[in-house]
Each structure stands twice: as structure tokens, then as C-alpha cells.
Design an enzyme around this catalytic site. Structure first.
Site, PDB file in Angstrom:
ATOM      1  N   ALA A 294       0.860  -1.183   0.000  1.00  0.00           N
ATOM      2  CA  ALA A 294       0.000   0.000   0.000  1.00  0.00           C
ATOM      3  C   ALA A 294       0.897   1.235   0.000  1.00  0.00           C
ATOM      4  O   ALA A 294       2.057   1.178   0.432  1.00  0.00           O
ATOM      5  CB  ALA A 294      -0.899  -0.025   1.229  1.00  0.00           C
TER       6      ALA A 294
ATOM      7  N   GLY B  39       0.591  -5.131   1.022  1.00  0.00           N
ATOM      8  CA  GLY B  39      -0.712  -5.182   0.361  1.00  0.00           C
ATOM      9  C   GLY B  39      -0.616  -5.779  -1.038  1.00  0.00           C
ATOM     10  O   GLY B  39      -1.600  -6.329  -1.547  1.00  0.00           O
TER      11      GLY B  39
HETATM   12  N1  CO8 Z   1       4.531   3.097  -0.824  1.00  0.00           N
HETATM   13  C1  CO8 Z   1       4.899   4.250  -1.408  1.00  0.00           C
HETATM   14  N2  CO8 Z   1       5.997   4.385  -2.173  1.00  0.00           N
HETATM   15  C2  CO8 Z   1       6.785   3.287  -2.331  1.00  0.00           C
HETATM   16  C3  CO8 Z   1       6.466   2.045  -1.741  1.00  0.00           C
HETATM   17  C4  CO8 Z   1       5.271   1.967  -0.964  1.00  0.00           C
HETATM   18  N3  CO8 Z   1       4.832   0.814  -0.421  1.00  0.00           N
HETATM   19  N4  CO8 Z   1       7.446   1.174  -2.068  1.00  0.00           N
HETATM   20  C5  CO8 Z   1       8.330   1.835  -2.829  1.00  0.00           C
HETATM   21  N5  CO8 Z   1       7.931   3.118  -2.999  1.00  0.00           N
HETATM   22  C6  CO8 Z   1       8.612   4.180  -3.734  1.00  0.00           C
HETATM   23  C7  CO8 Z   1       9.828   4.697  -2.986  1.00  0.00           C
HETATM   24  O1  CO8 Z   1       9.447   5.637  -2.007  1.00  0.00           O
HETATM   25  C8  CO8 Z   1      10.644   5.299  -4.118  1.00  0.00           C
HETATM   26  O2  CO8 Z   1      10.094   6.544  -4.436  1.00  0.00           O
HETATM   27  P1  CO8 Z   1      11.104   7.815  -4.708  1.00  0.00           P
HETATM   28  O3  CO8 Z   1      11.936   7.391  -5.903  1.00  0.00           O
HETATM   29  O4  CO8 Z   1      10.156   8.941  -5.012  1.00  0.00           O
HETATM   30  O5  CO8 Z   1      11.914   7.959  -3.473  1.00  0.00           O
HETATM   31  C9  CO8 Z   1      10.356   4.359  -5.284  1.00  0.00           C
HETATM   32  O6  CO8 Z   1       9.136   3.666  -4.944  1.00  0.00           O
HETATM   33  C10 CO8 Z   1      11.446   3.326  -5.481  1.00  0.00           C
HETATM   34  O7  CO8 Z   1      11.650   2.685  -4.232  1.00  0.00           O
HETATM   35  P2  CO8 Z   1      13.105   2.507  -3.587  1.00  0.00           P
HETATM   36  O8  CO8 Z   1      14.002   3.636  -3.972  1.00  0.00           O
HETATM   37  O9  CO8 Z   1      12.918   2.242  -2.124  1.00  0.00           O
HETATM   38  O10 CO8 Z   1      13.580   1.187  -4.368  1.00  0.00           O
HETATM   39  P3  CO8 Z   1      14.571   0.061  -3.840  1.00  0.00           P
HETATM   40  O11 CO8 Z   1      14.797  -0.825  -5.020  1.00  0.00           O
HETATM   41  O12 CO8 Z   1      15.745   0.656  -3.145  1.00  0.00           O
HETATM   42  O13 CO8 Z   1      13.737  -0.747  -2.707  1.00  0.00           O
HETATM   43  C11 CO8 Z   1      11.785  -1.864  -1.822  1.00  0.00           C
HETATM   44  C12 CO8 Z   1      12.600  -1.465  -3.088  1.00  0.00           C
HETATM   45  C13 CO8 Z   1      12.578  -2.891  -1.008  1.00  0.00           C
HETATM   46  C14 CO8 Z   1      10.500  -2.512  -2.332  1.00  0.00           C
HETATM   47  C15 CO8 Z   1      11.487  -0.613  -0.956  1.00  0.00           C
HETATM   48  O14 CO8 Z   1      10.966   0.395  -1.798  1.00  0.00           O
HETATM   49  C16 CO8 Z   1      10.521  -0.855   0.146  1.00  0.00           C
HETATM   50  O15 CO8 Z   1      10.894  -1.389   1.187  1.00  0.00           O
HETATM   51  N6  CO8 Z   1       9.236  -0.449  -0.040  1.00  0.00           N
HETATM   52  C17 CO8 Z   1       8.228  -0.537   1.011  1.00  0.00           C
HETATM   53  C18 CO8 Z   1       7.729  -1.950   1.169  1.00  0.00           C
HETATM   54  C19 CO8 Z   1       6.693  -2.024   2.284  1.00  0.00           C
HETATM   55  O16 CO8 Z   1       6.956  -1.725   3.420  1.00  0.00           O
HETATM   56  N7  CO8 Z   1       5.465  -2.453   1.920  1.00  0.00           N
HETATM   57  C20 CO8 Z   1       4.376  -2.594   2.866  1.00  0.00           C
HETATM   58  C21 CO8 Z   1       3.618  -1.325   2.970  1.00  0.00           C
HETATM   59  S1  CO8 Z   1       2.315  -1.385   4.206  1.00  0.00           S
HETATM   60  C22 CO8 Z   1       1.063  -2.251   3.428  1.00  0.00           C
HETATM   61  O17 CO8 Z   1       1.204  -2.701   2.308  1.00  0.00           O
HETATM   62  C23 CO8 Z   1      -0.206  -2.427   4.177  1.00  0.00           C
HETATM   63  C24 CO8 Z   1      -1.316  -3.009   3.319  1.00  0.00           C
HETATM   64  C25 CO8 Z   1      -2.609  -2.940   4.061  1.00  0.00           C
HETATM   65  C26 CO8 Z   1      -3.792  -3.123   3.150  1.00  0.00           C
HETATM   66  C27 CO8 Z   1      -5.076  -3.022   3.914  1.00  0.00           C
HETATM   67  C28 CO8 Z   1      -6.283  -2.901   2.996  1.00  0.00           C
HETATM   68  C29 CO8 Z   1      -7.602  -2.954   3.705  1.00  0.00           C
END
Ligand code: CO8
Length: 258
Positions: free
Chosen positions: A65, A109
Site C-alpha cells: 500500500a 498489500g
Molecule cells: N509506498 C509508497 N511508495 C513506495 C512504496 C510503498 N509501499 N514502495 C516503494 N515506494 C517508492 C519509494 O518511495 C521510491 O520513491 P522515490 O523514488 O520517489 O523515493 C520508489 O518507490 C522506489 O523505491 P526505492 O528507492 O525504495 O527502491 P529500492 O529498489 O531501493 O527498494 C523496496 C525497493 C525494497 C520494495 C522498498 O521500496 C521498500 O521497502 N518499499 C516498502 C515496502 C513495504 O513496506 N510495503 C508494505 C507497505 S504497508 C502495506 O502494504 C499495508 C497493506 C494494508 C492493506 C489493507 C487494505 C484494507
């Protein structure tokens, strides 16, 4: 169909819905989930479509998400305001088969959405994880429920509590995905599988989907009773007449969307 956060294609009787927020690794936001519901319902109602593929990019099916959107929410926004809520579950109302074709990050998510598909075909680049604990929340769309039912309690707890990601090979071993293919063959394979399904009688595919999903909600005896009703009701239908006649006449069946 034109959407801001999705790309839509059709290949014969197969619809492809592609999550498309590449700059944010397809992070799932309110608009995308509303658009996804809209596209799924339209294809579900379209008699020219027999199977739907949900996919993302090579780098990410979805990295979860949208944390930037969620960071400012409080309880009034999430529960009271209905954000991050019911629009996540439209996919569960779709009666036609939905295949998830996933590559790269399938996180939070994104992993929960993938688990709501009927089955998953993964690129060998896919990485699955539930890292919500690291952003200070528990999963909210089935991570603590569907993941242990799919891969077992021990591995699910490990992933949920440590945020360890599993790769495509481990996901296949645990039954989270049905097949793993080379990343550059993902869509070719997914479209071939979906084409096979869409050549089957749609009414029976929908019954099978409904019955299998029922298995997770009821006892074995009640589930078999439910299945038996569909089995009996199938007799006399055009699909049953064509399928059994074709077998006896030693020819391929031709269902044409029956
Ligand atoms: N949300 C928003 N932006 C994101 C997300 C995310 N989940 N993941 C990545 N991005 C963005 C980064 O902020 C970055 O943006 P910018 O270039 O503007 O800084 C861009 O995508 C690229 O990401 P990274 O530079 O971090 O790329 P890396 O290759 O270094 O890392 C990762 C990739 C490992 C995937 C890393 O981005 C990461 O850890 N992302 C977050 C993963 C995470 O924590 N996901 C869980 C989120 S909570 C959730 O999903 C709850 C769901 C509940 C649903 C309920 C419904 C009812």
C-alpha cells in the site's frame, strides 16, 4: 477503458489489467484500487472475456500500500473515512477466473492482493514479503489469514515477524505460486494459460472457482454437498452436452464461451 493507474489490454478472450504506478513500484493507493474494482467488474460482465490476468511491472507487481498516502492517516480516516478499506476486496466478487502474473516485488498489500487472485504464475525474479511490521502496522488485507493458510503457520510467522522475503522458488515449494517461469516469458505463459482457461466452458470455470473458494469457508461435508449441487445442475446444460458428445465423437469440444 482509460485509467490513470492501470493499463488495460485484451488478447482474444483474455483481459490483462496491469497496475501502473512505475515511479512508486506500483504502490497501491485509493485511486488505483477504485480503478481496479471498476476494470474487474467491467471484464466480469463482458461476455467476450473468459479469463482475467492481473499483473504489474518487471520490477514490481506491487511494493505494498502507498506509504506516502497512509502516513498521514488516523483512525477516523481509515475506518471512519473508508480509506484503505472496502475497495481492496472488489476482486473477491469477480466470478470469472483471475490469474495473478507477478514479477519483482510482491510486498505487503501487494502480496495480499496477489493472494486474492485464483492462482499465481511468478517470474523467477519475484520476491514475496509482508514487511508491514517494519512500518509499524499489522497487515490489513489478509496477510495474517491467507498467508498461513497457503504456506503454513511456521513460514508465514517467519515472514510476518521478521519481514524476510521469499523468492519465487521458495514460493513455488510452499504452494504460494503454481508455476515459475523466466521473467521474460511471464506474460507469454500467463496469456497461454488464460487462453486455455477461456476456451473451457465459462459457466463451469465459474462453478469450480466458487466451489474451491467455498472450501476455505466451510466444513468438508458441507463443501462436498455444495460441489455436488453444481455437479447435478450441470447436466442438461449446453456445456455438458457439447463436452460429452465431443468425447464420444472423438473430436475436440467447442464451447465458444458457454
Ligand atoms: N509506498 C509508497 N511508495 C513506495 C512504496 C510503498 N509501499 N514502495 C516503494 N515506494 C517508492 C519509494 O518511495 C521510491 O520513491 P522515490 O523514488 O520517489 O523515493 C520508489 O518507490 C522506489 O523505491 P526505492 O528507492 O525504495 O527502491 P529500492 O529498489 O531501493 O527498494 C523496496 C525497493 C525494497 C520494495 C522498498 O521500496 C521498500 O521497502 N518499499 C516498502 C515496502 C513495504 O513496506 N510495503 C508494505 C507497505 S504497508 C502495506 O502494504 C499495508 C497493506 C494494508 C492493506 C489493507 C487494505 C484494507
Amino acid at each position: 477503458m482509460q485509467y490513470a493507474d492501470l493499463i488495460i489490454e485484451t488478447h482474444g478472450r483474455v483481459a490483462v489489467i496491469r497496475l501502473n504506478r512505475p515511479k512508486a513500484l506500483n504502490a497501491l493507493n485509493d485511486n488505483m484500487m477504485n480503478e481496479l474494482g471498476d476494470a474487474l467488474y467491467k471484464f466480469d460482465a463482458d461476455s467476450n472475456i473468459g479469463c482475467i490476468i492481473l499483473t504489474g511491472s518487471e520490477k514490481a507487481f506491487a511494493a505494498g500500500a502507498d506509504i506516502a498516502a497512509m502516513a498521514k492517516y488516523d483512525y477516523t480516516d481509515t475506518y471512519g473515512g473508508n480509506y484503505i478499506g472496502r475497495n481492496w476486496e472488489h476482486i473477491l466478487n469477480v466470478r470469472k477466473p483471475v490469474i495473478g502474473a507477478v514479477a519483482g516485488y510482491v510486498l505487503g498489500g501487494g502480496c495480499e492482493l496477489a493472494m486474492m487472485c485464483d492462482f499465481l504464475i511468478a517470474a523467477d525474479s519475484a520476491k514475496f514479503g509482508q514487511p508491514e511490521i517494519k512500518v509499524g502496522v499489522t497487515p490489513g488485507a489478509g496477510g495474517t489469514q491467507r498467508l498461513p493458510r497457503t504456506i503454513g503457520k511456521s513460514k508465514a510467522m517467519d515472514m510476518l515477524l521478521t519481514t524476510r522475503m521469499i523468492d519465487a522458488a521458495e514460493a513455488e515449494r510452499t504452494g504460494l505460486v503454481s508455476r515459475v517461469v523466466a521473467a521474460d516469458k511471464l506474460m507469454e505463459e500467463a496469456i497461454a494459460v488464460a487462453t486455455t482457461i477461456s476456451a473451457m466452458p465459462l459457466s463451469v470455470a465459474m462453478q469450480i472457482k466458487d466451489s474451491v473458494n467455498r472450501a476455505f469457508e466451510t466444513t468438508l461435508t458441507e463443501g462436498v454437498r455444495y460441489e455436488r449441487r453444481y455437479f447435478h445442475a450441470g447436466f442438461g446444460t449446453p456445456a455438458q452436452k457439447e463436452g460429452m458428445s465431443a468425447f464420444l465423437e472423438k473430436r475436440a469440444p467447442k464451447f465458444d464461451g458457454l
